[in-house]
Motif scaffolding. Structure first.
Motif, PDB file in Angstrom:
ATOM      1  N   LEU A 165       0.830  -1.202   0.000  1.00  0.00           N
ATOM      2  CA  LEU A 165       0.000   0.000   0.000  1.00  0.00           C
ATOM      3  C   LEU A 165       0.866   1.255   0.000  1.00  0.00           C
ATOM      4  O   LEU A 165       0.624   2.192  -0.774  1.00  0.00           O
ATOM      5  N   ALA A 166       1.890   1.276   0.848  1.00  0.00           N
ATOM      6  CA  ALA A 166       2.781   2.440   0.913  1.00  0.00           C
ATOM      7  C   ALA A 166       3.505   2.635  -0.411  1.00  0.00           C
ATOM      8  O   ALA A 166       3.659   3.771  -0.886  1.00  0.00           O
ATOM      9  N   ARG A 167       3.937   1.541  -1.034  1.00  0.00           N
ATOM     10  CA  ARG A 167       4.639   1.641  -2.318  1.00  0.00           C
ATOM     11  C   ARG A 167       3.723   2.205  -3.399  1.00  0.00           C
ATOM     12  O   ARG A 167       4.110   3.092  -4.159  1.00  0.00           O
ATOM     13  N   GLU A 168       2.496   1.698  -3.472  1.00  0.00           N
ATOM     14  CA  GLU A 168       1.562   2.155  -4.498  1.00  0.00           C
ATOM     15  C   GLU A 168       1.208   3.633  -4.310  1.00  0.00           C
ATOM     16  O   GLU A 168       1.108   4.388  -5.287  1.00  0.00           O
ATOM     17  N   ARG A 169       1.043   4.065  -3.082  1.00  0.00           N
ATOM     18  CA  ARG A 169       0.759   5.483  -2.820  1.00  0.00           C
ATOM     19  C   ARG A 169       1.943   6.354  -3.228  1.00  0.00           C
ATOM     20  O   ARG A 169       1.767   7.423  -3.821  1.00  0.00           O
ATOM     21  N   LEU A 170       3.136   5.887  -2.911  1.00  0.00           N
ATOM     22  CA  LEU A 170       4.345   6.623  -3.275  1.00  0.00           C
ATOM     23  C   LEU A 170       4.465   6.737  -4.791  1.00  0.00           C
ATOM     24  O   LEU A 170       4.743   7.812  -5.331  1.00  0.00           O
ATOM     25  N   LEU A 171       4.225   5.644  -5.512  1.00  0.00           N
ATOM     26  CA  LEU A 171       4.313   5.665  -6.972  1.00  0.00           C
ATOM     27  C   LEU A 171       3.235   6.547  -7.593  1.00  0.00           C
ATOM     28  O   LEU A 171       3.506   7.282  -8.549  1.00  0.00           O
ATOM     29  N   ASP A 172       2.028   6.510  -7.057  1.00  0.00           N
ATOM     30  CA  ASP A 172       0.958   7.376  -7.566  1.00  0.00           C
ATOM     31  C   ASP A 172       1.338   8.846  -7.420  1.00  0.00           C
ATOM     32  O   ASP A 172       1.139   9.651  -8.336  1.00  0.00           O
ATOM     33  N   ALA A 173       1.897   9.197  -6.258  1.00  0.00           N
ATOM     34  CA  ALA A 173       2.273  10.586  -6.008  1.00  0.00           C
ATOM     35  C   ALA A 173       3.443  11.018  -6.886  1.00  0.00           C
ATOM     36  O   ALA A 173       3.469  12.133  -7.416  1.00  0.00           O
ATOM     37  N   ALA A 174       4.414  10.123  -7.073  1.00  0.00           N
ATOM     38  CA  ALA A 174       5.627  10.476  -7.822  1.00  0.00           C
ATOM     39  C   ALA A 174       5.423  10.427  -9.332  1.00  0.00           C
ATOM     40  O   ALA A 174       5.977  11.253 -10.069  1.00  0.00           O
ATOM     41  N   MET A 175       4.638   9.465  -9.824  1.00  0.00           N
ATOM     42  CA  MET A 175       4.524   9.240 -11.268  1.00  0.00           C
ATOM     43  C   MET A 175       3.252   9.801 -11.887  1.00  0.00           C
ATOM     44  O   MET A 175       3.147   9.885 -13.110  1.00  0.00           O
ATOM     45  N   GLY A 176       2.277  10.133 -11.063  1.00  0.00           N
ATOM     46  CA  GLY A 176       1.048  10.703 -11.604  1.00  0.00           C
ATOM     47  C   GLY A 176       0.022   9.658 -12.002  1.00  0.00           C
ATOM     48  O   GLY A 176       0.298   8.455 -12.000  1.00  0.00           O
ATOM     49  N   PRO A 177      -1.165  10.114 -12.373  1.00  0.00           N
ATOM     50  CA  PRO A 177      -2.289   9.199 -12.644  1.00  0.00           C
ATOM     51  C   PRO A 177      -2.119   8.334 -13.893  1.00  0.00           C
ATOM     52  O   PRO A 177      -2.799   7.329 -14.035  1.00  0.00           O
ATOM     53  N   ASN A 178      -1.235   8.715 -14.804  1.00  0.00           N
ATOM     54  CA  ASN A 178      -1.082   7.955 -16.045  1.00  0.00           C
ATOM     55  C   ASN A 178       0.053   6.936 -16.002  1.00  0.00           C
ATOM     56  O   ASN A 178       0.421   6.381 -17.036  1.00  0.00           O
ATOM     57  N   ARG A 179       0.593   6.685 -14.825  1.00  0.00           N
ATOM     58  CA  ARG A 179       1.770   5.812 -14.748  1.00  0.00           C
ATOM     59  C   ARG A 179       1.501   4.393 -15.262  1.00  0.00           C
ATOM     60  O   ARG A 179       2.391   3.747 -15.787  1.00  0.00           O
ATOM     61  N   LYS A 180       0.280   3.921 -15.155  1.00  0.00           N
ATOM     62  CA  LYS A 180      -0.018   2.544 -15.568  1.00  0.00           C
ATOM     63  C   LYS A 180      -0.277   2.423 -17.067  1.00  0.00           C
ATOM     64  O   LYS A 180      -0.507   1.333 -17.568  1.00  0.00           O
ATOM     65  N   LYS A 181      -0.202   3.541 -17.788  1.00  0.00           N
ATOM     66  CA  LYS A 181      -0.408   3.512 -19.237  1.00  0.00           C
ATOM     67  C   LYS A 181       0.917   3.458 -20.001  1.00  0.00           C
ATOM     68  O   LYS A 181       0.915   3.397 -21.223  1.00  0.00           O
ATOM     69  N   LYS A 182       2.038   3.500 -19.294  1.00  0.00           N
ATOM     70  CA  LYS A 182       3.343   3.531 -19.951  1.00  0.00           C
ATOM     71  C   LYS A 182       3.718   2.159 -20.512  1.00  0.00           C
ATOM     72  O   LYS A 182       3.262   1.124 -20.027  1.00  0.00           O
ATOM     73  N   SER A 183       4.588   2.163 -21.530  1.00  0.00           N
ATOM     74  CA  SER A 183       5.029   0.913 -22.154  1.00  0.00           C
ATOM     75  C   SER A 183       5.696  -0.012 -21.144  1.00  0.00           C
ATOM     76  O   SER A 183       5.515  -1.231 -21.190  1.00  0.00           O
ATOM     77  N   SER A 184       6.463   0.558 -20.231  1.00  0.00           N
ATOM     78  CA  SER A 184       7.140  -0.251 -19.214  1.00  0.00           C
ATOM     79  C   SER A 184       6.135  -1.019 -18.365  1.00  0.00           C
ATOM     80  O   SER A 184       6.390  -2.148 -17.954  1.00  0.00           O
ATOM     81  N   GLU A 185       4.997  -0.392 -18.125  1.00  0.00           N
ATOM     82  CA  GLU A 185       3.977  -1.040 -17.290  1.00  0.00           C
ATOM     83  C   GLU A 185       3.427  -2.291 -17.949  1.00  0.00           C
ATOM     84  O   GLU A 185       3.095  -3.270 -17.274  1.00  0.00           O
ATOM     85  N   SER A 186       3.354  -2.317 -19.266  1.00  0.00           N
ATOM     86  CA  SER A 186       2.846  -3.511 -19.946  1.00  0.00           C
ATOM     87  C   SER A 186       3.778  -4.704 -19.736  1.00  0.00           C
ATOM     88  O   SER A 186       3.340  -5.854 -19.753  1.00  0.00           O
ATOM     89  N   ILE A 187       5.045  -4.440 -19.508  1.00  0.00           N
ATOM     90  CA  ILE A 187       6.015  -5.507 -19.236  1.00  0.00           C
ATOM     91  C   ILE A 187       5.887  -5.991 -17.792  1.00  0.00           C
ATOM     92  O   ILE A 187       6.029  -7.175 -17.504  1.00  0.00           O
ATOM     93  N   ARG A 188       5.578  -5.072 -16.894  1.00  0.00           N
ATOM     94  CA  ARG A 188       5.484  -5.421 -15.465  1.00  0.00           C
ATOM     95  C   ARG A 188       4.126  -6.010 -15.089  1.00  0.00           C
ATOM     96  O   ARG A 188       4.024  -6.731 -14.096  1.00  0.00           O
ATOM     97  N   ARG A 189       3.096  -5.692 -15.845  1.00  0.00           N
ATOM     98  CA  ARG A 189       1.726  -6.052 -15.468  1.00  0.00           C
ATOM     99  C   ARG A 189       1.578  -7.555 -15.234  1.00  0.00           C
ATOM    100  O   ARG A 189       1.989  -8.375 -16.045  1.00  0.00           O
ATOM    101  N   ASP A 190       1.013  -7.908 -14.076  1.00  0.00           N
ATOM    102  CA  ASP A 190       0.740  -9.292 -13.687  1.00  0.00           C
ATOM    103  C   ASP A 190       2.005 -10.141 -13.565  1.00  0.00           C
ATOM    104  O   ASP A 190       1.970 -11.364 -13.720  1.00  0.00           O
ATOM    105  N   ARG A 191       3.134  -9.487 -13.284  1.00  0.00           N
ATOM    106  CA  ARG A 191       4.408 -10.186 -13.097  1.00  0.00           C
ATOM    107  C   ARG A 191       4.939  -9.924 -11.693  1.00  0.00           C
ATOM    108  O   ARG A 191       4.575  -8.957 -11.025  1.00  0.00           O
ATOM    109  N   ILE A 192       5.846 -10.798 -11.266  1.00  0.00           N
ATOM    110  CA  ILE A 192       6.535 -10.662  -9.984  1.00  0.00           C
ATOM    111  C   ILE A 192       7.935 -10.133 -10.275  1.00  0.00           C
ATOM    112  O   ILE A 192       8.575 -10.578 -11.229  1.00  0.00           O
ATOM    113  N   PRO A 193       8.433  -9.188  -9.472  1.00  0.00           N
ATOM    114  CA  PRO A 193       9.792  -8.689  -9.703  1.00  0.00           C
ATOM    115  C   PRO A 193      10.824  -9.821  -9.677  1.00  0.00           C
ATOM    116  O   PRO A 193      10.588 -10.888  -9.101  1.00  0.00           O
TER     117      PRO A 193
END
Length: 199
Positions: A31-59
């Motif tokens: 939860l803390a990580r997601e809030r931090l990323l939302d604040a730092a990257m903005g509302p469109n962060r999940k639309k980036k090309s990099s996100e398509s690579i990360r989506r539904d994956r484990i680091p």
């Protein structure tokens, strides 16, 4: 891992009043990580090309790191993801890592925390014998860690991206030489929850 992180803290921790420690991310940090990323990257962060690579994956194993303040709160985050960085002229798939996102709480920016977290991630990736790290980010910031657009000149992201922001760092000599193609995810997939299966 602890020895690597202790070394990074000793060598690169900023001389400021802000004390922090670098640690592995744990499930309680989500939860803390997601809030931090939302604040730092903005509302469109999940639309980036990099996100398509990360989506539904484990680091990648051992490569989800956070910085914590003295109270244990997450104040910065970085994750690296298993990918295939194109193929060699002979057709051999080349494994690598995709870094991102890296984010620091705005209240702690400019204190060297992001740099310390980057160095910890790079050292841990080397320790785990990965060959290269790719990312999409600001070249002037990431060049200080050895990243270069020259290393990704024959590679493509799966979607819109800015060529000058697509950077690579070889952890093993000549790892990306002659490699070409589109970046694809290879990391472990998130388990489908029982609730999702039932839906």
């Amino acid at each position: 891992m602890a020895a690597v992180l202790d070394s990074v803290r000793a060598l690169f921790a900023p001389k400021t009043e802000t004390a922090f420690r670098i640690d592995r991310e744990n499930p309680g940090d989500v939860l803390a990580r997601e809030r931090l990323l939302d604040a730092a990257m903005g509302p469109n962060r999940k639309k980036k090309s990099s996100e398509s690579i990360r989506r539904d994956r484990i680091p990648a194993e051992g490569l989800a790191l956070v910085a914590r303040d003295e109270a244990g709160h997450v104040i910065a985050t970085v994750r690296l993801w298993d990918i295939q960085a194109g193929v060699t002229p002979e057709g051999r798939a080349v494994p690598a890592l995709l870094l991102g996102p890296l984010a620091v709480d705005s209240a702690h920016e400019g204190k060297g925390i992001g740099g310390a977290l980057m160095r910890a991630a790079i050292l841990e990736a080397k320790k785990r014998e990965h060959g290269a790290i790719l990312l999409v980010g600001d070249a002037p910031y990431y060049e200080r860690f050895g990243f270069s657009a020259a290393k990704t000149a024959t590679l493509m992201m799966p979607g819109p991206f800015e060529r000058h922001r697509f950077l690579g760092l070889e952890l093993k000599d000549d790892w990306l030489d002659g490699v070409a193609g589109i970046i694809v995810p290879t990391g472990r997939k998130l388990a489908v929850s029982a609730t999702r299966k039932a839906a």
